[in-house]
Design a protein around this motif. Structure first.
Motif, mmCIF file in Angstrom:
data_model
loop_
_atom_site.group_PDB
_atom_site.id
_atom_site.type_symbol
_atom_site.label_atom_id
_atom_site.label_comp_id
_atom_site.label_asym_id
_atom_site.label_seq_id
_atom_site.Cartn_x
_atom_site.Cartn_y
_atom_site.Cartn_z
ATOM 1 N N GLU A 113 0.834 -1.208 0.000
ATOM 2 C CA GLU A 113 0.000 0.000 0.000
ATOM 3 C C GLU A 113 0.867 1.257 0.000
ATOM 4 O OE1 GLU A 113 -2.499 -0.728 3.405
ATOM 5 O OE2 GLU A 113 -3.919 -1.933 2.223
ATOM 6 N N ARG A 114 1.936 1.246 0.811
ATOM 7 C CA ARG A 114 2.836 2.410 0.834
ATOM 8 C C ARG A 114 3.482 2.647 -0.529
ATOM 9 N NH1 ARG A 114 4.646 0.208 5.641
ATOM 10 N NH2 ARG A 114 6.729 -0.184 4.820
ATOM 11 N N MET A 115 3.751 1.564 -1.250
ATOM 12 C CA MET A 115 4.355 1.669 -2.576
ATOM 13 C C MET A 115 3.304 1.892 -3.667
ATOM 14 S SD MET A 115 7.616 1.476 -2.238
ATOM 15 C CE MET A 115 7.471 2.365 -0.698
ATOM 16 N N ARG A 116 2.058 1.980 -3.267
ATOM 17 C CA ARG A 116 0.928 2.176 -4.174
ATOM 18 C C ARG A 116 0.763 1.012 -5.165
ATOM 19 N NH1 ARG A 116 0.931 6.708 -1.878
ATOM 20 N NH2 ARG A 116 0.913 8.855 -2.379
ATOM 21 N N ASP A 117 1.161 -0.173 -4.732
ATOM 22 C CA ASP A 117 0.963 -1.389 -5.529
ATOM 23 C C ASP A 117 -0.301 -2.058 -4.994
ATOM 24 O OD1 ASP A 117 0.963 -3.873 -6.764
ATOM 25 O OD2 ASP A 117 3.130 -4.170 -6.546
ATOM 26 N N ILE A 118 -1.427 -1.515 -5.421
ATOM 27 C CA ILE A 118 -2.729 -1.943 -4.902
ATOM 28 C C ILE A 118 -3.049 -3.398 -5.285
ATOM 29 C CG2 ILE A 118 -5.206 -1.433 -4.849
ATOM 30 C CD1 ILE A 118 -3.201 0.559 -3.362
ATOM 31 N N PRO A 119 -2.757 -3.849 -6.514
ATOM 32 C CA PRO A 119 -3.037 -5.258 -6.821
ATOM 33 C C PRO A 119 -2.307 -6.228 -5.875
ATOM 34 C CG PRO A 119 -2.667 -4.046 -8.850
ATOM 35 C CD PRO A 119 -2.300 -3.121 -7.718
ATOM 36 N N SER A 120 -1.055 -5.944 -5.573
ATOM 37 C CA SER A 120 -0.312 -6.808 -4.643
ATOM 38 C C SER A 120 -0.898 -6.706 -3.242
ATOM 39 C CB SER A 120 1.170 -6.434 -4.617
ATOM 40 O OG SER A 120 1.769 -6.724 -5.863
ATOM 41 N N ALA A 121 -1.233 -5.486 -2.822
ATOM 42 C CA ALA A 121 -1.821 -5.298 -1.491
ATOM 43 C C ALA A 121 -3.116 -6.091 -1.364
ATOM 44 C CB ALA A 121 -2.077 -3.811 -1.232
#
Length: 146
Positions: A113-121
């Motif tokens: 989430e901090r890296m804005r990688d929403i699919p992974s989150a």
């Protein structure tokens, strides 16, 4: 850029660690299932087989995510199974295993989430929710032993 996303190395690392964790869980649950079969506890043997299949499904999800990232999935160094000397000890070991999964998935989700990688989150959140459900079930089973 052809729609190819660059993934943070730490997120790739989380997926790889998670895959290793899931394969470790499969190995542990299968070992426990075999022990229960040897002890004549058919219902518990089936319970542990079912749990191993769920963990294998998680491994499949993680493998697909790694493949989508262009990474060959590998379950690095698996931890040895902790079968337990009796049913209560087995469930306690499983509770420890599930707790470590929840910690891993929480950390991975937060970082993604901090890296804005929403699919992974979202993948990590889904797996964390499954493992939290396993923890609740194990806690309820262990309560019966008190």
């Amino acid at each position: 850029m052809n729609g190819v996303r660059i993934h943070h190395p730490r997120i790739i690392g989380f997926f790889t660690r998670a895959l290793t964790h899931e394969y470790t869980a499969v190995q542990q649950y299968r070992t426990q299932s075999s022990l229960c079969t040897l002890w004549g506890m058919a219902d518990w043997a089936e319970y542990f087989r079912h749990e191993s299949r769920e963990e294998l499904d998680h491994a499949g999800i993680l493998s697909q995510q790694l493949l989508l990232m262009g990474i060959a999935p590998t379950g690095a160094q698996l931890r040895p199974p902790r079968p337990g000397r009796d049913l209560r000890e087995m469930l306690t070991h499983d509770q420890d295993l599930e707790f470590s999964a929840v910690q891993l998935y929480s950390e991975a989700q937060n970082f993604s989430e901090r890296m804005r990688d929403i699919p992974s989150a979202e993948v990590f959140a889904r797996l964390r929710a499954d493992e939290e459900g396993h923890m609740r079930s194990l806690a309820e089973m262990l309560e019966r032993f008190h």
